[in-house]
Scaffold this active site. Structure first.
Site, mmCIF file in Angstrom:
data_model
loop_
_atom_site.group_PDB
_atom_site.id
_atom_site.type_symbol
_atom_site.label_atom_id
_atom_site.label_comp_id
_atom_site.label_asym_id
_atom_site.label_seq_id
_atom_site.Cartn_x
_atom_site.Cartn_y
_atom_site.Cartn_z
ATOM 1 N N ARG A 1 3.566 -1.447 5.107
ATOM 2 C CA ARG A 1 2.817 -2.688 5.323
ATOM 3 C C ARG A 1 1.378 -2.461 5.755
ATOM 4 O O ARG A 1 0.451 -3.035 5.178
ATOM 5 C CB ARG A 1 3.504 -3.531 6.413
ATOM 6 C CG ARG A 1 4.711 -4.295 5.950
ATOM 7 C CD ARG A 1 5.719 -4.364 7.071
ATOM 8 N NE ARG A 1 6.322 -3.057 7.182
ATOM 9 C CZ ARG A 1 7.438 -2.717 6.540
ATOM 10 N NH1 ARG A 1 8.095 -3.605 5.856
ATOM 11 N NH2 ARG A 1 7.896 -1.491 6.605
ATOM 12 N N THR A 2 1.182 -1.644 6.801
ATOM 13 C CA THR A 2 -0.156 -1.530 7.394
ATOM 14 C C THR A 2 -1.120 -0.877 6.410
ATOM 15 O O THR A 2 -2.233 -1.367 6.194
ATOM 16 C CB THR A 2 -0.081 -0.731 8.713
ATOM 17 O OG1 THR A 2 1.005 -1.251 9.482
ATOM 18 C CG2 THR A 2 -1.358 -0.853 9.497
ATOM 19 N N ARG B 1 -3.940 5.809 11.670
ATOM 20 C CA ARG B 1 -2.609 5.790 12.308
ATOM 21 C C ARG B 1 -2.260 7.217 12.684
ATOM 22 O O ARG B 1 -2.446 8.142 11.881
ATOM 23 C CB ARG B 1 -1.546 5.229 11.365
ATOM 24 C CG ARG B 1 -0.139 5.408 11.909
ATOM 25 C CD ARG B 1 0.917 4.700 11.123
ATOM 26 N NE ARG B 1 0.882 3.267 11.370
ATOM 27 C CZ ARG B 1 1.818 2.410 10.957
ATOM 28 N NH1 ARG B 1 2.863 2.853 10.272
ATOM 29 N NH2 ARG B 1 1.718 1.133 11.214
ATOM 30 N N HIS C 1 -0.745 -1.198 18.651
ATOM 31 C CA HIS C 1 -0.802 -1.516 17.223
ATOM 32 C C HIS C 1 -1.464 -2.907 17.154
ATOM 33 O O HIS C 1 -0.804 -3.921 16.925
ATOM 34 C CB HIS C 1 0.614 -1.536 16.641
ATOM 35 C CG HIS C 1 0.698 -1.568 15.144
ATOM 36 N ND1 HIS C 1 -0.398 -1.766 14.323
ATOM 37 C CD2 HIS C 1 1.766 -1.444 14.298
ATOM 38 C CE1 HIS C 1 0.001 -1.750 13.053
ATOM 39 N NE2 HIS C 1 1.300 -1.553 13.017
HETATM 40 N N1 CP Z 1 4.825 -3.056 10.921
HETATM 41 C C1 CP Z 1 4.354 -1.878 10.477
HETATM 42 O O1 CP Z 1 3.480 -1.271 11.090
HETATM 43 O O2 CP Z 1 4.912 -1.445 9.297
HETATM 44 P P1 CP Z 1 4.533 -0.071 8.549
HETATM 45 O O3 CP Z 1 4.969 1.042 9.448
HETATM 46 O O4 CP Z 1 5.271 -0.125 7.233
HETATM 47 O O5 CP Z 1 3.041 -0.067 8.356
#
Ligand code: CP
Length: 310
Positions: free
Chosen positions: A54-55, A104, A132
Site C-alpha cells: 500500500r504505502t 521505510r 507511520h
Molecule cells: N499499511 C501499510 O503500511 O501497508 P504496507 O506495509 O503494505 O505498505
C-alpha cells in the site's frame, strides 16, 4: 515543516489543513483526468528497506499524479547488499538532487537520522515500531469522512499495540484531536507505561468494544517480536480476533478499520473485513493516495520557499 517524520511534531490545525487538502485530492482522484502539477519538475525517490504494498504503491501514484519524476529504488538489488550503509546510500542519492525522499526502514529512528544528512524533504513511510505518520493521517481522513467529524469519538485500537508504529502514530493523532482512545489486546502485546498517554487499556474485547464508534484492528507483527512470545493464531483469534459477536458490543454504526496487510482468520473475520456496510478498509487505501499527495504538496511548497530564500 521541512520533513514529515512523525505525528508528534504536528499541531491539530496543521493536521486539519493537510486533511482538507487531501479531501480535495480525493475528489480529483475520482475524476477521469487525475493530474495536477504541484510537484512538476521535482524528483521523488522512494527507498523501501522493508516490504510494502500500500504505502509504496500509493506514494508512487501520488507523486506521478502531481507531476513529479518518481524513482523507486529497488533496495534488494542495491549496493546495500554489498555492505553500503543507510547514510552512505542516502548521501549518494542526495548527490543526484532529489526533492522528496520517501523512506521505510526496519529500525526506529533511522528515518530521522537520514533526514539530518540530506538537503531535501524526507517523508517517513514507517520506521520500526516508532511512527507511520501518513498511515495515521489517512486513517484520520477515513474516519472524518465516515463519521463527519474527527473529535469526541470513542476509538478502539485492537491487537498487537506493542510492535505497531501504526498504533503509536494513531494514538498521537487521535489524542491531539480530542478523541477517547481505548487500547485492547493481551498484556504481552501492550507497551509498558502506555496508560500515561491518556488512553484506556483493556484485555477483553467485549469489554473494550462497548459503545465505540471506530474499531481499528492490527496485525500480529511477528517480524518485530524478536523471538519473544508469539501467540497461537487459533487462541489469538478466539480471544482477540474481530468477529460479529465481539463487534455487537460496539455502536450499531461503528466502522471497522485495518491498515493492512490483513491476516484473515487471525485478527479479523474475513466476512466482516469485506462487509461494505461496516468495513472502510478499501476507503483507507483510497485515502492513502490523497493524503500522500497532500503531504508531498505541502512539503514541496515549504521546500520552494526555503530554496527561494537561500
Ligand atoms: N499499511 C501499510 O503500511 O501497508 P504496507 O506495509 O503494505 O505498505
Amino acid at each position: 515543516h521541512r520533513h514529515l517524520l512523525g505525528i508528534e511534531a504536528l499541531r491539530p490545525e496543521e493536521i486539519n489543513t493537510l486533511l482538507d487538502l487531501a479531501d480535495s485530492y480525493a475528489a480529483l482522484n475520482r475524476q477521469p483526468d487525475k493530474h495536477a502539477d504541484a510537484l512538476k519538475g521535482l524528483t521523488q525517490i522512494n527507498m523501501f528497506f522493508e516490504n510494502s504494498t500500500r504505502t509504496q504503491a500509493s506514494f508512487e501514484i501520488a507523486g506521478k499524479r502531481l507531476g513529479a519524476d518518481v524513482m523507486n529504488m529497488a533496495m534488494q538489488a542495491s549496493s546495500v547488499k554489498k555492505g553500503e550503509t543507510l547514510i552512505d546510500t542516502a548521501l549518494t542519492l542526495n548527490a543526484m538532487h532529489p526533492d522528496l525522499l520517501v523512506v521505510r526502514h526496519p529500525q526506529s529512528g533511522a528515518v530521522d537520522l537520514l533526514a539530518q544528512k540530506v538537503n531535501c524533504a524526507v517523508l517517513n513511510a514507517g520506521d520500526g515500531r516508532h511512527e507511520h505518520p501518513t498511515q495515521a493521517l489517512l486513517d484520520a481522513l477515513t474516519i472524518r469522512r465516515a463519521k463527519g467529524r474527527l473529535h469526541r469519538l470513542s476509538i478502539a485500537i485492537c491487537g498487537d499495540i506493542a510492535h505497531s508504529r501504526v498504533a503509536r502514530s494513531n494514538i498521537m493523532l487521535l489524542g491531539k484531536m480530542e478523541n477517547r482512545i481505548r487500547l485492547i489486546g493481551p498484556p504481552t502485546l501492550m507497551p509498558a507505561g502506555i496508560s500515561e498517554f491518556g488512553v484506556e487499556v483493556f484485555n477483553d474485547m467485549n469489554e473494550g468494544l462497548k459503545d465505540v464508534d471506530v474499531v481499528m484492528m492490527l496485525r500480529l507483527q511477528k517480524e518485530r517480536m524478536d523471538g519473544g512470545f508469539i501467540p497461537s493464531e487459533r487462541e489469538y483469534y478466539h480471544r482477540f480476533g474481530l468477529d460479529a459477536d465481539k463487534l455487537s458490543n460496539a455502536k450499531p454504526d461503528a466502522i471497522i478499520m485495518h491498515p493492512g496487510p490483513m491476516n484473515r482468520g487471525v485478527e479479523i473475520d474475513g466476512t466482516l473485513a469485506d462487509d461494505i456496510n461496516r468495513s472502510v478498509i478499501q476507503d483507507q487505501v483510497e485515502m492513502g493516495v490523497a493524503v500522500r499527495m497532500a503531504a508531498m504538496d505541502l512539503l514541496s511548497q515549504n521546500l520552494r520557499l526555503t530554496r527561494g530564500a537561500e
